[in-house]
Structures are given as C-alpha cells and as structure tokens.
Design an enzyme around this catalytic site. Sequence first.
Site, PDB file in Angstrom:
ATOM      1  N   PRO A  83     -46.795 -21.672 -93.444  1.00 43.16           N
ATOM      2  CA  PRO A  83     -46.577 -23.131 -93.508  1.00 43.16           C
ATOM      3  C   PRO A  83     -46.657 -23.661 -94.938  1.00 43.16           C
ATOM      4  O   PRO A  83     -46.265 -24.793 -95.193  1.00 43.16           O
ATOM      5  CB  PRO A  83     -47.692 -23.710 -92.637  1.00 43.16           C
ATOM      6  CG  PRO A  83     -48.682 -22.624 -92.457  1.00 43.16           C
ATOM      7  CD  PRO A  83     -48.002 -21.323 -92.700  1.00 43.16           C
ATOM      8  N   ASP A 143     -20.512 -25.698 -88.169  1.00 44.47           N
ATOM      9  CA  ASP A 143     -21.797 -26.152 -87.654  1.00 44.47           C
ATOM     10  C   ASP A 143     -22.345 -27.334 -88.394  1.00 44.47           C
ATOM     11  O   ASP A 143     -22.045 -27.511 -89.559  1.00 44.47           O
ATOM     12  CB  ASP A 143     -22.869 -25.090 -87.935  1.00 44.47           C
ATOM     13  CG  ASP A 143     -22.755 -23.933 -87.065  1.00 44.47           C
ATOM     14  OD1 ASP A 143     -22.214 -24.075 -85.994  1.00 44.47           O
ATOM     15  OD2 ASP A 143     -23.234 -22.877 -87.500  1.00 44.47           O
ATOM     16  N   ARG A 187     -26.346 -14.866 -87.464  1.00 45.98           N
ATOM     17  CA  ARG A 187     -25.101 -15.528 -87.043  1.00 45.98           C
ATOM     18  C   ARG A 187     -24.159 -15.773 -88.207  1.00 45.98           C
ATOM     19  O   ARG A 187     -23.007 -16.131 -88.008  1.00 45.98           O
ATOM     20  CB  ARG A 187     -25.389 -16.795 -86.244  1.00 45.98           C
ATOM     21  CG  ARG A 187     -26.189 -17.831 -86.960  1.00 45.98           C
ATOM     22  CD  ARG A 187     -26.699 -18.885 -86.002  1.00 45.98           C
ATOM     23  NE  ARG A 187     -25.629 -19.654 -85.385  1.00 45.98           N
ATOM     24  CZ  ARG A 187     -24.842 -20.500 -86.026  1.00 45.98           C
ATOM     25  NH1 ARG A 187     -24.993 -20.680 -87.321  1.00 45.98           N
ATOM     26  NH2 ARG A 187     -23.908 -21.162 -85.394  1.00 45.98           N
TER      27      ARG A 187
HETATM   28  N1  ADE Z   1     -46.819 -19.579 -89.806  1.00 40.57           N
HETATM   29  C1  ADE Z   1     -47.556 -20.565 -89.270  1.00 40.57           C
HETATM   30  N2  ADE Z   1     -46.913 -21.742 -89.325  1.00 40.57           N
HETATM   31  C2  ADE Z   1     -45.699 -21.491 -89.918  1.00 40.57           C
HETATM   32  C3  ADE Z   1     -44.592 -22.307 -90.273  1.00 40.57           C
HETATM   33  N3  ADE Z   1     -44.560 -23.606 -90.038  1.00 40.57           N
HETATM   34  N4  ADE Z   1     -43.553 -21.707 -90.862  1.00 40.57           N
HETATM   35  C4  ADE Z   1     -43.574 -20.388 -91.136  1.00 40.57           C
HETATM   36  N5  ADE Z   1     -44.592 -19.573 -90.832  1.00 40.57           N
HETATM   37  C5  ADE Z   1     -45.657 -20.121 -90.226  1.00 40.57           C
END
Ligand code: ADE
Length: 244
Positions: free
Chosen positions: A89, A169, A154
């Site tokens: 994240p 797309d 893809r």
């Molecule tokens: N691991 C935990 N949350 C994540 C996210 N939002 N993006 C990528 N990997 C993650």
Amino acid sequence: MRFDVLTLFPEMFEGFFSSSIMKRAMDQRLVEASLVNFRDYSTDKHRMVDDTPYGGGGGMVLKPEPLFRAVEALTEETQVRPPVLMMSPQGTPFTQKKAEALSRHSRLILLCGHYEGFDERIRRHLVDEEISIGDYVLTGGELAAMVVMDSIIRLVPGVLGNAGSAEEDSFSTGLLEYPQYTRPADFRGWKVPDVLLSGHHAQIARWRRQQSLERTLERRPDLLEHAPLTDEERAWLKQRKSDS
Ligand code: ADE
C-alpha cells in the site's frame, strides 16, 4: 511473458490461473506463471519467515533471508535480472500506463507480503518498484498481484481474441469508455441510440468519442487534464465548463 510470484499462500492463485483469459493465455503459452512459496527458502529450523520488529511494537515483519534467497534462486541463470515488484500500500499507485509499461518486459517477479510488513532491506536492496493497487489496505499482496497480472496479460499480443478490444478500453484512450449496446434494439422500451443502427461508421465514431468525453467529464474530470484531446475537443470542454 513470464511471472514469478513469491507468496506464502500459493493456493490463492488457483482460481485465477485455471479460469478464463488467464487459463487460455497459459494454455497457449503466451503467458507463463510460476508460484514460489518463499517459506521454502527460510534458513530457520522452524521455517519462520517473519519475526518481531526491532524497537518493539506490535505485529511481525517479513525477514530478508527467505525473499532474497528465493529471488536469487529464480534468477541464478539469468543474465539480466527481471524487475522485482513489491505489492504494497506504500507503493506507486497502479495505472493503465504502468500496466502498459510493465507489459513490455518479458519477465516480472512479484513479491506478496502478509503480516505487518517487509524488513526495510528488502525494499532497499531487492525490490525495483513498489506498487499499490489503491488507497486501502489488503491483508496481503496476493490480490494485488492478481490485479497487476490480469491487467498486464490482456495487453500481451494474442491474449485477447479481438486485438481492438484492449485499445479502446477505458483509460487506454485516456478517457472512460463510451456506452455499448447489443441486441435487442428495443428492450422493454429502452431503445438503442439510432446512430448505432445507422451503419454510418464516421458518425458512430464521432458519437462514441463524444460520449466518452461526456462520461469522463461527468465521472472523472481529473482524467481530462492528461487525456490527448483535439483542439476542437478542448474548445468544446471549455464551453461545457462555462455553461455549467
Ligand atoms: N498489500 C496490502 N495492501 C495493498 C495495496 N493496496 N496494494 C498493493 N499491495 C497491498
């Protein structure tokens, strides 16, 4: 295109690898994927992959040795190490542009974490890029890795039956996609726009472009700042904004 996925939960990928487009791409050998449980690379007699954080605090932290050893085993015989991507994240937000850039590599290594996080030395000395699939926290990187792989495969030539389908797309044009209709032409009194039944290709293309612009303006005006637009389209947008 080859993916090597390092994970403690390889079983999470079973459905993804054995269904739909991913399955077909793998059957046709357009895409290859391997799953590595990095617990197998633990140097610990209890096969530990995580430990408590130095300095205290709650949670567990992924140890560096298993992940370094797993990546080294995968790349032992390769001249140029493929990019190592960490799902996190804290990473750069994932976009269609990033998917396009990554699809130009012939091999990618994806690291999926679980628990509280990764030892910082993994970030600094093993990983080339951290990727986030959105501003929310998942319990692990596996779903993020599937999202990243799905959006990349893809784009691999031959994976989608109809070559045009990836190009038009949402996002590939920088705009959201135009509305699509199929038979029947009249469903419960809701009719398909006449222009689509007209057979006038130029008019249809114009209508679609206009619809894409309208939809993007309504739903994702932020995208218009970077979308490639004609002078005429820019003028139209300016007019629309001053009308409202
Ligand atoms: N691991 C935990 N949350 C994540 C996210 N939002 N993006 C990528 N990997 C993650």
